[in-house]
Design an enzyme around this catalytic site. Structure first.
Site, mmCIF file in Angstrom:
data_model
loop_
_atom_site.group_PDB
_atom_site.id
_atom_site.type_symbol
_atom_site.label_atom_id
_atom_site.label_comp_id
_atom_site.label_asym_id
_atom_site.label_seq_id
_atom_site.Cartn_x
_atom_site.Cartn_y
_atom_site.Cartn_z
ATOM 1 C CG ASP A 254 -15.899 88.697 60.614
ATOM 2 O OD1 ASP A 254 -16.259 88.740 59.706
ATOM 3 O OD2 ASP A 254 -14.360 88.571 60.800
ATOM 4 C CG ASP B 53 -14.576 84.048 56.520
ATOM 5 O OD1 ASP B 53 -14.611 82.617 55.583
ATOM 6 O OD2 ASP B 53 -16.086 84.253 56.158
ATOM 7 C CG ASP C 228 -10.768 88.992 60.672
ATOM 8 O OD1 ASP C 228 -11.980 89.415 60.778
ATOM 9 O OD2 ASP C 228 -10.329 89.262 59.649
#
Length: 228
Positions: free
Chosen positions: A13, A15, A179
């Protein structure tokens, strides 16, 4: 260290996993609400809303403003707010973001070991490329799957399925690192390993609650586990 890497594909991922973009996202959000006559909000409160996409971010921010009464008497059109956020984020994307510690080193180690790398984000491609370039990650990935690459986004199973197909491996030899709960669900839905880092954006909820396969303290540990 010897033998083949544990995984042939590692999907990351963007961001909150590879790069910290909270500041520039918060600035775009604040420029947007200001334009509609609403007060700017603390960046840390906006950061808690990151993790489920632009629409959810701005809806959550408008709800927060309505709940604390600071936007009393101001009527806004949600569609117009979302449109203007896109405009403002085009101006802030790639301006203050930074790679997390160990991110660049981890990517280099994995590439040198022959691991195929993908960046998979729900952020639109034009913004994703701006962020990657600003953080020195141009050319680091074999594949970029952005929010407008396919007809679907994470956590749809077809997103990471596309990564596996394009990079020529199997689901069993692929791990997705993120995250947020969205990343864990994307990995689960696609049948690949779900790893997370604990420092990103998950709407203020402890990432442990998403029940990932592994929680790595940083991306250096991710590389260690893949290569060990």
């Amino acid at each position: 260290m010897s033998g083949a890497p544990r995984f042939r594909i590692v999907s990351f991922d963007l961001d909150g996993t590879l790069v910290d973009t909270a500041g520039e996202i918060a600035e775009a959000a604040n420029r947007t609400v200001e334009e509609f006559g609403l007060p700017r909000q603390p960046a840390d409160e906006i950061t808690k809303l990151i993790g489920a996409g632009t629409r959810e971010l701005m809806l959550g921010l408008l709800q927060r403003i309505a709940a604390d009464g600071s936007g009393e008497g101001v009527s806004v059109d949600t569609a117009a707010v979302l449109e203007r956020f896109v405009h403002h984020y085009a101006a802030t994307a790639g301006t203050t973001c930074r790679a997390y510690p160990s991110a660049l080193d981890a990517l280099e180690r994995l590439r040198k070991a022959g691991v195929r790398l993908a960046c998979v984000t729900n952020k639109e491609e034009r913004y994703s490329r701006s962020v990657l370039a600003a953080c020195g990650m141009n050319g680091a990935f074999d594949l970029l799957v952005a929010g407008d690459t396919l007809a679907v986004k994470k956590p749809d199973a077809r997103v990471l399925g596309h990564v596996v197909a394009m990079l020529g491996a199997t689901r069993e030899s692929t791990v997705h690192v993120g995250d947020s709960r969205t990343d864990v669900e994307a990995a689960r839905n696609a049948g690949v390993a779900a790893w997370v880092v604990p420092y990103g954006y998950n709407r203020g909820v402890p990432i442990e609650e998403a029940m990932p396969d592994s929680i790595c303290r940083d991306l250096g540990e991710v590389a260690d586990l893949v290569l060990g």
